[in-house]
Design a protein around this motif. Structure first.
Motif, mmCIF file in Angstrom:
data_model
loop_
_atom_site.group_PDB
_atom_site.id
_atom_site.type_symbol
_atom_site.label_atom_id
_atom_site.label_comp_id
_atom_site.label_asym_id
_atom_site.label_seq_id
_atom_site.Cartn_x
_atom_site.Cartn_y
_atom_site.Cartn_z
ATOM 1 N N SER A 1 0.830 -1.207 0.000
ATOM 2 C CA SER A 1 0.000 0.000 0.000
ATOM 3 C C SER A 1 0.866 1.260 0.000
ATOM 4 C CB SER A 1 -0.962 -0.005 1.178
ATOM 5 O OG SER A 1 -0.263 0.048 2.397
ATOM 6 N N ILE A 2 2.005 1.229 0.678
ATOM 7 C CA ILE A 2 2.914 2.384 0.645
ATOM 8 C C ILE A 2 3.469 2.569 -0.760
ATOM 9 C CG2 ILE A 2 5.163 3.203 1.463
ATOM 10 C CD1 ILE A 2 4.423 1.970 4.180
ATOM 11 N N ASN A 3 3.794 1.471 -1.427
ATOM 12 C CA ASN A 3 4.262 1.549 -2.809
ATOM 13 C C ASN A 3 3.174 2.115 -3.710
ATOM 14 O OD1 ASN A 3 5.888 1.235 -5.049
ATOM 15 N ND2 ASN A 3 5.364 -0.914 -5.302
ATOM 16 N N MET A 4 1.937 1.712 -3.477
ATOM 17 C CA MET A 4 0.822 2.208 -4.278
ATOM 18 C C MET A 4 0.591 3.696 -4.044
ATOM 19 S SD MET A 4 -1.138 1.087 -6.521
ATOM 20 C CE MET A 4 -2.402 1.857 -7.466
ATOM 21 N N ILE A 5 0.760 4.150 -2.813
ATOM 22 C CA ILE A 5 0.635 5.578 -2.528
ATOM 23 C C ILE A 5 1.674 6.353 -3.327
ATOM 24 C CG2 ILE A 5 0.957 7.350 -0.739
ATOM 25 C CD1 ILE A 5 -0.290 5.335 1.242
ATOM 26 N N GLY A 6 2.908 5.849 -3.354
ATOM 27 C CA GLY A 6 3.952 6.504 -4.142
ATOM 28 C C GLY A 6 3.600 6.570 -5.611
ATOM 29 N N THR A 7 3.049 5.489 -6.144
ATOM 30 C CA THR A 7 2.655 5.456 -7.555
ATOM 31 C C THR A 7 1.532 6.454 -7.831
ATOM 32 O OG1 THR A 7 3.280 3.133 -7.661
ATOM 33 C CG2 THR A 7 1.845 3.953 -9.395
ATOM 34 N N LEU B 1 9.879 11.936 -12.203
ATOM 35 C CA LEU B 1 10.906 10.922 -12.457
ATOM 36 C C LEU B 1 11.830 10.756 -11.257
ATOM 37 C CD1 LEU B 1 11.818 11.722 -16.160
ATOM 38 C CD2 LEU B 1 10.701 9.671 -15.287
ATOM 39 N N LEU B 2 12.222 11.848 -10.640
ATOM 40 C CA LEU B 2 13.054 11.762 -9.441
ATOM 41 C C LEU B 2 12.307 11.069 -8.306
ATOM 42 C CD1 LEU B 2 14.784 15.245 -9.449
ATOM 43 C CD2 LEU B 2 15.860 13.024 -9.762
ATOM 44 N N TYR B 3 11.048 11.415 -8.138
ATOM 45 C CA TYR B 3 10.238 10.786 -7.096
ATOM 46 C C TYR B 3 10.095 9.284 -7.356
ATOM 47 C CZ TYR B 3 6.580 10.231 -3.637
ATOM 48 O OH TYR B 3 5.852 9.814 -2.562
ATOM 49 N N THR B 4 10.014 8.900 -8.617
ATOM 50 C CA THR B 4 9.923 7.484 -8.970
ATOM 51 C C THR B 4 11.174 6.729 -8.536
ATOM 52 O OG1 THR B 4 8.547 8.030 -10.872
ATOM 53 C CG2 THR B 4 9.597 5.877 -10.880
ATOM 54 N N MET B 5 12.343 7.307 -8.809
ATOM 55 C CA MET B 5 13.592 6.651 -8.417
ATOM 56 C C MET B 5 13.721 6.550 -6.905
ATOM 57 S SD MET B 5 16.369 7.948 -11.198
ATOM 58 C CE MET B 5 15.975 9.682 -11.144
ATOM 59 N N ILE B 6 13.363 7.603 -6.204
ATOM 60 C CA ILE B 6 13.441 7.589 -4.742
ATOM 61 C C ILE B 6 12.449 6.574 -4.168
ATOM 62 C CG2 ILE B 6 13.012 8.972 -2.676
ATOM 63 C CD1 ILE B 6 14.102 11.383 -4.276
ATOM 64 N N SER B 7 11.257 6.516 -4.737
ATOM 65 C CA SER B 7 10.242 5.570 -4.272
ATOM 66 C C SER B 7 10.695 4.131 -4.484
ATOM 67 C CB SER B 7 8.925 5.824 -5.001
ATOM 68 O OG SER B 7 7.960 4.892 -4.635
ATOM 69 N N LEU B 8 11.316 3.846 -5.622
ATOM 70 C CA LEU B 8 11.805 2.504 -5.891
ATOM 71 C C LEU B 8 12.867 2.088 -4.872
ATOM 72 C CD1 LEU B 8 12.079 -0.020 -7.740
ATOM 73 C CD2 LEU B 8 13.888 1.245 -8.897
ATOM 74 N N ILE B 9 13.812 2.959 -4.612
ATOM 75 C CA ILE B 9 14.870 2.647 -3.648
ATOM 76 C C ILE B 9 14.282 2.451 -2.256
ATOM 77 C CG2 ILE B 9 16.922 3.579 -2.515
ATOM 78 C CD1 ILE B 9 17.584 4.874 -5.243
ATOM 79 N N ALA B 10 13.340 3.304 -1.876
ATOM 80 C CA ALA B 10 12.731 3.192 -0.549
ATOM 81 C C ALA B 10 11.975 1.881 -0.387
ATOM 82 C CB ALA B 10 11.800 4.372 -0.310
ATOM 83 N N VAL B 11 11.234 1.470 -1.403
ATOM 84 C CA VAL B 11 10.475 0.223 -1.311
ATOM 85 C C VAL B 11 11.420 -0.973 -1.255
ATOM 86 C CG1 VAL B 11 8.919 -1.288 -2.610
ATOM 87 C CG2 VAL B 11 8.355 1.106 -2.314
#
Length: 108
Positions: free
Chosen positions: A41-47, A70-80
Protein backbone atom coordinates in the motif's frame (compact mmCIF):
# COMPACT_ATOMS: atom_id res chain seq x y z
CA UNK A 1 -17.47 25.11 -23.38
CA UNK A 2 -14.05 25.21 -24.97
CA UNK A 3 -11.61 22.35 -25.27
CA UNK A 4 -9.36 23.94 -22.63
CA UNK A 5 -12.21 24.04 -20.13
CA UNK A 6 -13.04 20.41 -20.88
CA UNK A 7 -9.42 19.40 -20.25
CA UNK A 8 -9.38 21.38 -17.00
CA UNK A 9 -12.49 19.53 -15.79
CA UNK A 10 -10.98 16.20 -16.83
CA UNK A 11 -7.70 16.90 -15.02
CA UNK A 12 -9.53 18.09 -11.91
CA UNK A 13 -11.65 14.93 -11.86
CA UNK A 14 -8.53 12.79 -12.28
CA UNK A 15 -6.86 14.58 -9.35
CA UNK A 16 -9.95 14.02 -7.21
CA UNK A 17 -10.05 10.29 -8.03
CA UNK A 18 -6.32 9.94 -7.32
CA UNK A 19 -6.75 11.75 -3.99
CA UNK A 20 -9.57 9.38 -3.00
CA UNK A 21 -7.44 6.38 -3.94
CA UNK A 22 -4.57 7.73 -1.83
CA UNK A 23 -6.95 8.03 1.13
CA UNK A 24 -8.00 4.40 0.65
CA UNK A 25 -4.35 3.30 0.51
CA UNK A 26 -3.52 5.25 3.68
CA UNK A 27 -6.35 3.41 5.42
CA UNK A 28 -5.06 0.11 4.03
CA UNK A 29 -1.50 0.81 5.18
CA UNK A 30 -2.75 1.50 8.70
CA UNK A 31 -5.05 -1.55 8.86
CA UNK A 32 -3.04 -4.02 6.78
CA UNK A 33 -2.81 -7.45 8.39
CA UNK A 34 0.87 -7.88 7.67
CA UNK A 35 4.07 -6.17 6.63
CA UNK A 36 3.78 -7.15 2.94
CA UNK A 37 0.30 -5.63 2.72
CA UNK A 38 1.49 -2.41 4.31
CA UNK A 39 4.52 -2.27 2.05
CA UNK A 40 2.38 -2.78 -1.02
CA UNK A 41 0.00 0.00 0.00
CA UNK A 42 2.91 2.38 0.65
CA UNK A 43 4.26 1.55 -2.81
CA UNK A 44 0.82 2.21 -4.28
CA UNK A 45 0.63 5.58 -2.53
CA UNK A 46 3.95 6.50 -4.14
CA UNK A 47 2.66 5.46 -7.55
CA UNK A 48 -0.53 7.49 -7.12
CA UNK A 49 1.45 10.56 -6.03
CA UNK A 50 3.56 10.23 -9.17
CA UNK A 51 0.35 10.10 -11.20
CA UNK A 52 -0.92 13.22 -9.44
CA UNK A 53 2.31 15.07 -10.20
CA UNK A 54 2.01 14.13 -13.87
CA UNK A 55 -1.63 15.25 -14.05
CA UNK A 56 -0.67 18.53 -12.39
CA UNK A 57 2.10 18.91 -14.96
CA UNK A 58 -0.44 18.64 -17.76
CA UNK A 59 -2.97 20.87 -15.98
CA UNK A 60 -0.48 23.65 -15.26
CA UNK A 61 1.55 23.15 -18.47
CA UNK A 62 4.75 22.92 -16.44
CA UNK A 63 7.21 20.44 -17.94
CA UNK A 64 9.60 20.61 -15.00
CA UNK A 65 7.06 18.67 -12.94
CA UNK A 66 7.71 15.65 -15.16
CA UNK A 67 11.34 15.75 -13.98
CA UNK A 68 10.14 15.90 -10.38
CA UNK A 69 7.94 12.85 -11.02
CA UNK A 70 10.91 10.92 -12.46
CA UNK A 71 13.05 11.76 -9.44
CA UNK A 72 10.24 10.79 -7.10
CA UNK A 73 9.92 7.48 -8.97
CA UNK A 74 13.59 6.65 -8.42
CA UNK A 75 13.44 7.59 -4.74
CA UNK A 76 10.24 5.57 -4.27
CA UNK A 77 11.81 2.50 -5.89
CA UNK A 78 14.87 2.65 -3.65
CA UNK A 79 12.73 3.19 -0.55
CA UNK A 80 10.47 0.22 -1.31
CA UNK A 81 13.46 -2.04 -1.95
CA UNK A 82 15.02 -1.04 1.37
CA UNK A 83 11.74 -1.46 3.25
CA UNK A 84 11.16 -4.86 1.66
CA UNK A 85 14.61 -6.00 2.69
CA UNK A 86 14.07 -4.82 6.27
CA UNK A 87 10.47 -5.81 6.97
CA UNK A 88 9.77 -8.90 4.87
CA UNK A 89 11.44 -12.00 6.33
CA UNK A 90 13.35 -14.38 4.13
CA UNK A 91 11.44 -17.29 2.70
CA UNK A 92 11.58 -20.27 5.04
CA UNK A 93 11.63 -22.73 2.12
CA UNK A 94 14.72 -21.09 0.72
CA UNK A 95 16.54 -21.94 3.93
CA UNK A 96 15.51 -25.58 3.61
CA UNK A 97 16.91 -25.78 0.12
CA UNK A 98 20.20 -24.35 1.30
CA UNK A 99 20.38 -26.97 4.06
CA UNK A 100 19.47 -29.75 1.63
CA UNK A 101 22.21 -28.63 -0.78
CA UNK A 102 24.75 -28.71 2.06
CA UNK A 103 23.62 -32.22 3.03
CA UNK A 104 23.93 -33.39 -0.58
CA UNK A 105 27.46 -32.00 -0.76
CA UNK A 106 28.37 -33.72 2.52
CA UNK A 107 27.14 -37.13 1.24
CA UNK A 108 29.19 -36.86 -1.95
Amino acid sequence: MTIDQAYEILYSAALLVLALLIAVMIFRSARGPGAPDRLLSINMIGTLVIGMILVLSALLSELWLVDVALLYTMISLIAVLILARVFIPENARRGRFKDRDKEDEAHE
